[in-house]
Structure formats: C-alpha cells, structure tokens
Design a protein around this motif. Structure first.
Motif: not given
Lengths: 331, 510, 325
Positions: B93-94, A331, B145, A327, B100, B148, A7-8, A211, B140-141
């Motif tokens: 993520p955005h 990914s 990782t 998108s 955050s 994050r 995901a990075r 989120s 963030i995106r």
C-alpha cells in the motif's frame, strides 16, 4: 476473501484525517517552540549541537531497527523487530574497552573481534527468524538478555575507561566546526539512505516488508532479505558501540536499557512523521533527534525530574494513538 | 501462426482422497479471450495451478506454442510468456505505482535506481497498452481498486514478454462501475495479440467479454463453447450444474409463525447497501450469493460483529442495536460461523467445555462452574447430535470437521435461542454429517426458531429453505420462494446471468 | 513518605544548617544565581537525600535550581552535564557519577563554570564534599574483624573499587585493616554487584555463593562501598537459613538501619553517612565560593559508626528517620 471495494479511498483524504495526520508534527513543533521560549539558551547553536551529539548512538541503532522493520513489516508482534541491537552495541563496546584498556590489545584487533561478535549475533538472529520461523520480538528479546549477560562476563560488570585517541576524537573532535560524531553519523545516514532507497536491493527489501505475497509473486525471496536485515542491524549495533565508548569515555554497565527504549520509541515515532506513515530511515533519524531535543528541553526548562518520564511517555502515547486513529479514520 | 497458444491435454491430479482433475483438457487459441467456468470444486483453480507450476500433474501434457513443456515449473512457464493476474491484488500500500509495477525487475544504473526512467515507462505502458492515465508517483493506497488491478496487470506485463495472461476472478474486488475500465484494458491486450484466460463465477461477464468458453465439472472439461453471446448463459449453467437436487434434505414444509427478525435499509459502505429482509418463527430463509457479494458481511453485521452504517434492525418488533455478539446472544440470536476453526471452536478445549461456553450461567452457580451439571448437559447434547467419539472430555481439535461443526451447533442449541444465523454450516463436512446437520436445522425450525441460512451451495439453499434472497455486489437482487426453484435458476440469479430480473445489482460503493 | 513531606524535612534541615552558618557570622547568598544540580539517580535513599539537601539549600539561599536526573544510568548522568553547560548555569553541583563525567567536568571548567562534586573527587572540581571515607573504611574493617572473632572467610561485593575513587578509598582501607588479621581470607574472585538493581541482584548472587560455600565455610559478607546490596544479602541469608553469616556494609541508610535493628539480624555493622547534610554542605560551599572564600579541595562531613542493634536504633533516631522499637 477478496479485497472489498471499500478499500478504495474516496477522492483524497478527508479533512479530519488530514488534521489527524498533521497533528503529531504540530504537537512536536509546538512543544519545541514552547520550550524554546521558556528554556534559557535552548534556541542556540550550542544546544542544537548538543541535541545532535546526544542523539548520535540512538540514531545509529535506529538505522538498524528501521531496516529490520522495513524488511519484516511493521506489525509489532509478527512483523520485523530487532531488540538485540542495543545489546550488540553494548557488547562491542565492552569487548573493545576490555581488550584495549585491560589487556593492551591493539585497537584494530579489538575492533575486529567486536565486529566478529556483532556478525555472530546478527547471523544467529537472522537464522532463528528466517530458518526456524521464530517470532522476531521474542527471539531478539531473548538474544538481548543473553548478550547483556555475556557483556557482564566480559567486563565483570564494571566500568572500564578508554582513552584511545580515536575514541577521544569521536568525543571531542570536530570536522568543519561540527562535532565529529555528528558528521560521521550524518555520513552513515546518507550511505544507508542510498542503500535502502536508491538501490534495487533496498527497494526489494521494502517490498518484502510491505507485502510478503507481492514480493514472492514478483520473484523475490523474503527470507533472504529479512536475514540480511538482521545482519545489517547487528552491524549498526557494532557501529553504535564506538559512539557509546566516545560518549562515556569508556564502557559503563547498564546503558543498554535506555538505548533500547529510545531506539524503539524513535523508530516508531518516526513512522508518524513520514509521509507514507511507515517506518523510514529519515523518520527514525528525525524521531531520535526530536526525542533527544524534547528531553534536553525539559531538563533545561527545569521540569521536575520526577515528571519528565511521565511527560515523555504521554507524548509518545499521544503520537502513536493519533497514528492509530488516522488509519482507523481512513478505513 | 500456431493453432493454439496453450494446449493442456488429459491432465490428472489426485489429492489424498480427492480426485481434483480427471483427464481435463484446455486449449487456448492465439489472440482470444477464453473463459473458464465451473462451480466451486470443479477443478478450475487446480488446472490453473498446474499451469502455474504450483501443483505437479500426475498425468497429461502441457504445450505452449506447440512446444511441449516438461517439467512444468514456474520459471519455465514465466519464460514462455505466461502471466498470472491473481484474484488478490498483492500490492504494497505504501509503494508508488512505479515501484509496484517494477517490483523485482527494477531498472538500475551504476548509481542506483533509475526512478525517472521507470516512472516514464510505467506511465507510457498505462497510456499505450491499458488506455488509462495513471501517475507513476502516486501511492497505491491512494488509488481506486480498479486502478490497483491495472497496476497489478502492468506488473505482470511490463517486460513486454507476455503471450498468455490468466485472469483469476479479476472483478471480484471491483464495484460494477469499475468493471468496464478493466474490460477495456483486457480488450486492448487482446488487440495486441495477447491470449487471455478469464476465470470467473460471473456468467454475465463471461458472455460479455469471452470469445470461447470451457466449462469444468467434477474435474473434467465437460463443454467448450466456440461461439459466445448473451443467450448462451443457460447452456453454460446446464453444463456447470448437470445434476438434480438430491435427497439429502429433510424439508417438509414449515408453519410460518410470528415475525421475529426484520432489517430495513441496512448498509455498510462498500460492502452492501439497502438490505431489507425479514424472518419469521419456524421459517428457514436462505441467502445466496457469490463470494464477495456482501453475504458474509451482512451476516456479521446482523450479529453485531461489524457496525451498520445505515438502516435498522428490529427483533420481535423492537428496534435493537447490537454493538457486540454478546448483545445478540443476550437477545436470543446466535451465529454458527463459517470458519469454525477460527471463530467457532476453542480447539484446545474439550467438547464439553466448548458446548457449555455460551451458556456458562446455566451451568454455574455464583460464577463457579458446576462440573457435573456441565458434563451431564454436554453428554446429552453429544447423544442427541450423535457427535463421535461420544466422550465429552476429548479435545475438540481431534474431532473430524463434521463433528466439530456439530459441536458448534450443539453449543448454540444449548442456549435455546430464537434466531439462528448459519453461515456456510456444511462447508468441509462429509455427506453423512451433512445429513445430520440438515436434520438438526430442520428440527430447530420445527421447534419455532427463525433461521437465516447463508450458503454458497445452491442445492442446499433450495433443499432447506422456504424463501431465498439472492445477493449480488452488495444488494439483494432477487427474492424468491424456494418451492419449484431449480438449481439452474438460482445459479443464474447469483451469477448475474438471470433474465428473469434484468435489474443487475449495482452496488454503490460509496 | 510523600514528596512534599520529604521536601519539607529537607527544607527544615537546610534552614537549620543555614541558621547555623548564619550564626557563625556568614552572610551567604546565591540570590540571582542559577545552579545546576546533576544527580545520578533519585531511586536510592542516599542519592535522593543528597539531591534534596543540595536543592533545598540552594533555594534557601535564594538561588534558582536547574535539576537533572540520570535515572541511575551513569551514561545519562554524564550527558546531563552537557545540558547544564548549554543552558549556561552559574555553577554545577554534581552528585556521584563514574569516570564518564570527567570529560564533562573538564568542558564545564573550560567554559568557566565551577563544578562542585559530591562523593566524586575530581581534578576538575573546585570542591568535593564527602563523608570521611578513610574513617569509614578503617572503622568497618575493625568492626567486621571483631564480629567474626578475627578469623574466617569473607566474601565482598566490590564492583566499584576501580571505577570510583571513593570506593577505592573505602574498600582499600577495609583491606588495609584486614591485612593485620592473618586468619581472615577474602574469597577470590570478588563479587560485582549491579548498580541499577542492586538488592535483587545481590540476593541472587548470594544464593549462588551460599550453595558454593556450605555451612561453616563462610563467615562474613561485606559490601565494599554502599549498603543497597546488603538488603538482598540479608534476604538471601534468611531464605537459606544461614543467618550465622555476618553482614557488614557502609552508608547506613534508613532501610539498612531498620534491618540492623531487628532481633537476631545478621547485619551487624555499618557506618552511617548524613547524605542530606552532605548535599546541603556542597550547596553552602557554592555560596562560599561566590562570596570569595577559598575552599579546601575536600570538605568532610561527619559519619556515625553503627555497631550492633542498639546503636542502629540510636543512630536511626539521631538522624531524624524516626524511632525503632
């Protein structure tokens, strides 16, 4: 499942995804330039003002929809969406027109009653979604149908003229040489922008939509924000009703369908233009103006009336497909 | 200075039918990194949730800084300076880093948000406390990782009130190269006098970073190690496992037949890489690995649920490329998925319908389902597998977990496939049903099927398999015969504590 | 029918008109002119034909057309006039529309762009081309009264009497005739049909009406201003087996003439307009205006009364829609 290491995103976006990201804007600008060269008088102050004028009611309801999407997340099915806003706008217009024209009620009293109706719709939508856990898409679609039904009862499904000076001012008035409706809408957009992007409450509302878990961990109550988002959305419907009355010099039955379509398109199109690829206020406003510009452009160019719908729909599909592609590439 | 920053004593917690905690205790001293280990179901996460105020203990006391806390609620615990770094990142993520970090505790003036001030504070915090440079305006995106994770830590600590920070499996989403970044930050926190509880399955990490360790087993604290170094991994494993392989397993040696399935150099960016494996007819091959080791993704890739980026798969010597499970099924390979409720069963269909779902061609004639043939077939399977109640018309939702799993197995048995991929086939199944499922798997192997068994239960792998492949961070780190393998050894391999093979898996996430 | 064929027919009709007027000694031309044509919608036969007639004639006269379609939404239709204004056309032909267009007409007039309306009398329009609505209203009133023997109960779909002047004329004169029949009672409240989805909406409303008025208590259903709802009304009557109830409407488009031509049809009277000719005439009027002729505020185009099955077949053929057996 833990978030996988992939995901990075690797150092910066790849060239391909950057091209895909820029494509919607390029396509739209390209179309506008093409129209500008081919449509008589398109690149003129008059046409620009016309575009802004005609997009006013859509812009106002887009503000409401974007706030709901921000608070509920941008998944079209399970996330936040409010299809009832155009119905709210139409019923408020109907109530004001009916009372002012047919019963000689003072304008302020009619406005107060319309506001009451709008708040009622917003509260019902908010409670159904946050308390009963109903799906926003279906809930607000049902509300849309119900509210339009009530509007028909209120107006007997007939056109009602309104010639109140305030409404005429919204239609014909000017502030600093610019159409009053446009100036007032711009002020509204700025107020909403400050509210959503420059206050703690607004940022928290976005966090809830971004989120739900993250917001809860940070001590925020998602239901609270979503509820108020629906109420604010209904309020934008109430505000839009004035511009509907001004545009039509009264209330005409049947305006809700087109308004809903354009609202949804403009808002989600706007996401493709925002740097963060999410629904934002400015994105929605830009989306509304661009959709209006394109449709006016096509009409000015004399594109066969039977084809405009197809071209508009295809353009929107292309932009949304590009967003989906972007998108996927990432990914 | 008080003797302990946190003292939890004789905590008991019972869920309907399960004793999760049975007089468990945990004591954390100021300024130490305290490891918490144990197998799945040992009670680690339950005691952390009791501390967080998510669960309310039936019995026992909690004291923070020698002050008893009662009742334990999330507000009180937060006010006392306890912070939780959850396994999941839970970030938007955005949002920007600054947004955050300050989520829910934004700094405002009368005019609205003070973005600049918040950004400066966040960046200072990263630099001074966590020893990294992170731009507060970045999204963030666009972060890796590890960064994050650091943002998540900053969010918990930015108010400067933290005294005790609980890390729950913090390295699970990280590639091995990123772990050191996190450890450096955790050590900096320790230097500032903050106590830390470090919950992890990776024993190598525990021995690397922790000052003291508490081991949980069956809802109790069974051991506390006051001195931790690389050599105490075995001691930890013994305390964690504490049992021998029981007689659940019917294994009786298999005749290894022809090579059926072979994979070479299989890889999928970020999940696993360079995976080579083979399975022969009549053989049960186990795949061990912690959650997040790439085991689940590997199984999904073999089955065609996810595309492989690199490598090739051959079936009966011929290269194949499955683009969907339907391809795999057509070539005689079937999957019993880990989440049967989501992937394996149509819960609102009858048992009969579920059993026949994969072999509709055999029970239909020109597309028309032959009801009698289907029902008869289902009844036979129900008898053979002893699915209870033995009514083919019953709706699958009403069955117990074990019987649901047997229904899924029955469906695939009905297809007479040559290769079975079994992903956690006995999770959430009671012991009685487990024995029956093991017997079924054994029968499949004896009838010449090749079986890949992916499991997080080391006992099951040793008891059932001929060979075991161990995955860690996306690579196969060990391949070993199951004969004579002890649970301790297998756990040591999966947790990276094994000394037998020092080449610890370094999954390349790129 | 394909768009091409339709345009071909429209073109043919237009050239007939053109030839006719040329015969009358006029030398009309729109050459070098850009004419905006705004139509409220193109879904319904009437609107589409009027639109096609206007467009074909403007082109036949050498003019350039800029067409805008309101998609059967009066609001969009009104807004479309702004586009014509911004584009700076030389004249505007505006077909139908409700009160929302009035301010737009005024703005066009202020900008020196002459407005020609079709079926929409307005103080801001140079000329309104329309059918003889007075004759339509009185004729359908007489026919309906005759069809129910001069007495009985009548339901009317009348959403637009207050909103559109032409509907005010048609429904008002229908009522004016009925005032002389003391035995005829108009059921209150009157019904309001939907504009956008008229046939289906009228079908539902009629079914509701029938359950409210059982056998023998309702004699006729009239549509006050047009004929689209009548399609749904006849459907509902057939579904409910109540074809003893008489249906009347106005406009006489091909769909409704076909229904009238069926054996035992409850749809007994209609007054047919010539929408293509109306659109075409409006375009001719634009050309006359530019040629310096003085136009009367209203131009009336002939209508054809249709009383009963036989006349429906005859008018259908006469208007060039084909033949019905």
């Amino acid at each position: 499942m833990p978030m996988p290491a992939s995901a990075r995103p690797e150092s910066g976006a790849s060239g391909l995804s950057r091209i895909i990201d820029a494509a919607p804007l390029v396509i739209f600008l390209g179309m506008l330039i093409y129209i500008g060269f081919n449509a008589p008088n398109f690149m003129s102050f008059g046409t620009m003002q016309l575009v802004l004028n005609q997009s006013v009611p859509v812009v106002v309801v887009c503000l409401g929809l974007s706030i709901v999407v921000m608070a509920g997340g941008d998944d079209v099915v399970s996330g936040g969406i409010d299809l009832s806003i155009p119905a709210t706008a139409v019923i408020c217009a109907g109530i004001i027109a009916q009372l002012v024209t047919n019963t000689d009620t003072p304008l302020l009293l009619a406005i107060a009653l319309a506001l009451g109706a709008a708040m009622f719709i917003g509260i019902v939508a908010g409670l159904m979604v946050t308390r009963l856990g109903m799906t926003p898409l279906l809930t607000t679609l049902a509300l849309f149908v119900a509210v339009v039904g009530v509007t028909k009862v209120v107006t007997s499904s007939r056109r009602i003229n309104v010639d109140d000076p305030f409404i005429i001012f919204l239609r014909d008035g000017e502030i600093l040489g610019i159409s009053a409706g446009v100036v007032i809408t711009l002020a509204l957009v700025l107020v909403f922008y400050h509210f959503i992007h420059r206050t703690k409450w607004g940022l928290n509302l976005q966090a809830v939509g971004g989120s739900c878990e993250a917001a809860e961990i940070s001590g925020l109550k998602p239901g609270h924000f979503l509820f108020w988002a629906f109420v604010i959305a209904a309020f934008t419907g109430f505000l839009a009703s004035f511009f509907l009355l001004a545009r039509g010099s009264g209330s005409s039955p049947g305006t809700e369908n087109n308004l809903m379509l354009e609202m949804v398109l403009a808002t989600f199109l706007g996401a493709a233009f925002s740097p963060r690829r999410v629904v934002t206020l400015w994105g929605a406003v830009l989306g509304a103006v661009l959709v209006a510009a394109l449709s006016i452009g096509f009409k000015t160019m004399g594109v066969n009336v039977f084809w405009t719908g197809l071209i508009k729909g295809s353009l929107i599909l292309v932009v949304l497909a590009l967003a989906a592609l972007s998108s996927r590439v990432k990914s | 200075m008080s003797a302990s920053v946190l003292l939890m004593q004789d905590i008991a917690k019972t869920f309907p039918g399960v004793v999760a905690l049975d007089a468990a205790s945990l004591s954390v001293r100021p300024g130490e990194i305290h490891g918490l280990v144990g197998e799945n179901g040992a009670g680690k996460s339950t005691i952390i949730k009791v501390l967080a105020g998510v669960y309310h203990a039936d019995d026992g006391t909690v004291s923070i800084q020698d002050t008893p806390v009662s009742p334990v609620t999330s507000e009180v615990i937060h006010a006392a300076g306890v912070r939780f770094i959850h396994q999941e990142l839970h970030l938007v993520p955005h949002f920007t880093v600054t947004e955050s970090v300050f989520m829910g505790q934004e700094i405002t003036t009368r005019l609205g948000l003070s973005r600049r001030l918040m950004c400066a504070r966040a960046e200072t915090f990263f630099r001074d406390v966590l020893d990294v440079e992170i731009n507060g305006d970045i999204l963030i995106r666009d972060l890796g990782t590890a960064e994050r994770k650091l943002v998540q830590i900053a969010r918990a600590l930015i108010d400067d009130q933290a005294r005790l920070v609980v890390f729950d499996e913090p390295t699970a989403p990280l590639a091995s190269g990123e772990i050191e970044k996190l450890f450096r930050a955790i050590r900096r926190l320790k230097d500032r006098g903050i106590a830390i509880i470090y919950v992890s399955h990776y024993l190598s990490e525990i021995t690397d970073i922790c000052d003291r360790v508490t081991v949980f087993r069956n809802g109790r604290d069974v051991a506390v190690l006051d001195k931790v170094d690389e050599n105490c991994a075995n001691e930890l494993i013994k305390a964690m496992v504490g049992r021998e392989i029981d007689a659940l397993y019917p294994k009786s040696g298999h005749t290894r037949g022809a090579l059926v399935l072979q994979a070479k150099g299989l890889g999928d960016t970020g999940y696993f890489s360079d995976i080579s494996l083979s399975a022969h007819s009549g053989e049960i091959v186990g795949i061990a690995g912690l959650i997040g080791s790439g085991r689940e993704e590997l199984i999904d890739t073999l089955y065609g649920l996810r595309p492989a980026r690199t490598g090739e798969v051959t079936l009966h010597g011929k290269p194949v490329r499955f683009s969907s499970p339907a391809d795999a099924v057509a070539r005689g390979m079937v999957l019993v998925p880990r989440d049967r409720r989501r992937d394996g069963l149509v819960l609102d269909m009858s048992v009969s319908e579920n059993i026949n779902l994969a072999s509709l061609e055999e029970v239909s004639c020109y597309g028309i389902e032959l009801r009698n043939r289907a029902r008869e077939r289902a009844s036979r399977q129900i008898r053979e597998l002893d699915i209870r109640p033995d009514n083919p018309a019953i709706i699958s939702r009403q069955l117990s977990g074990g019987n649901q799993q047997k229904t899924v197995l029955a469906r695939w048995l009905a297809t007479r496939a040559a290769i079975f991929l079994l992903d956690e086939p006995t999770v959430g199944v009671d012991v009685g049903a487990k024995v029956e499922i093991y017997q079924l798997i054994e029968n499949l192997a004896r009838n010449g099927a090749a079986i890949l068994l992916s499991s997080s239960d080391p006992g099951e792998l040793i008891g059932m398999c001929d060979r075991v492949l161990v995955m860690m961070r996306g690579r196969i780190t060990h391949e070993t015969s199951a004969v004579g393998l002890s649970i301790d050894q297998l756990v040591a391999m999966t947790t990276g504590a094994s000394t037998q093979n020092s080449a610890e898996g370094h999954a390349d996430a790129r | 029918m394909s768009i091409f064929r339709k345009t071909a027919i429209a073109g043919l009709l237009a050239s007939v008109v053109f030839a006719g007027s040329a015969f009358a000694g006029e030398h009309l031309s729109l050459s070098g002119k850009r004419i905006g044509v705004a139509v409220v919608g193109t879904q319904h036969f009437w609107d589409r034909e009027a639109f096609n007639g206007a467009v074909a004639t403007v082109e036949a006269l050498g003019g350039e057309v800029m067409a805008v379609d309101g998609g059967r939404d009066n609001q969009v239709h009104a807004d479309n006039h702004d586009i014509l204004l911004a584009a700076g056309v030389d004249a505007v032909i505006s077909i139908l529309g409700d009160g929302a267009v009035e301010p737009k007409f005024e703005a066009l007039q202020d900008a020196g762009i002459p407005v020609f309306t079709v079926d929409h009398p307005s103080p801001f329009s140079v000329n309104n081309t329309t059918s003889d609505n007075y004759y339509m209203g009185t004729t359908i009133g007489r026919y309906m009264a005759d069809a129910i023997g001069g007495e009985g109960k009548v339901a009317v779909f009348n959403a637009f009497e207050g909103a559109l002047r032409i509907c005010g004329i048609r429904a008002g004169l229908w009522k004016y005739v009925l005032a002389d029949y003391p035995g005829i009672e108009i059921i209150q409240p009157e019904l309001a049909e939907e504009f956008a989805n008229a046939p289906e909406d009228a079908r539902k409303q009629t079914l509701d009406l029938l359950s409210q008025y059982p056998e023998g208590t309702l004699d006729a259903i009239h549509v006050g201003c047009w004929d689209q709802p009548a399609i749904g009304i006849v459907q509902a009557l057939e579904e409910a087996g109540r074809t003893d109830i008489v249906v009347t409407a106005l406009d006489g488009g091909p769909e409704t003439l076909e229904i009238m031509a069926e054996d035992g049809s409850p749809f007994v009277a209609n007054v047919a307009q010539q929408p293509n000719l109306i659109g075409s005439t409006s375009a001719m009027n634009v050309a006359r205006y530019f040629a310096g002729e003085t136009l009367l505020p209203q131009t009336y185009v002939d209508v054809l009364p249709v009383n009963g099955q036989a006349e429906a077949k005859a008018v259908y053929a006469e208007l060039g829609y084909g033949t019905l057996d």
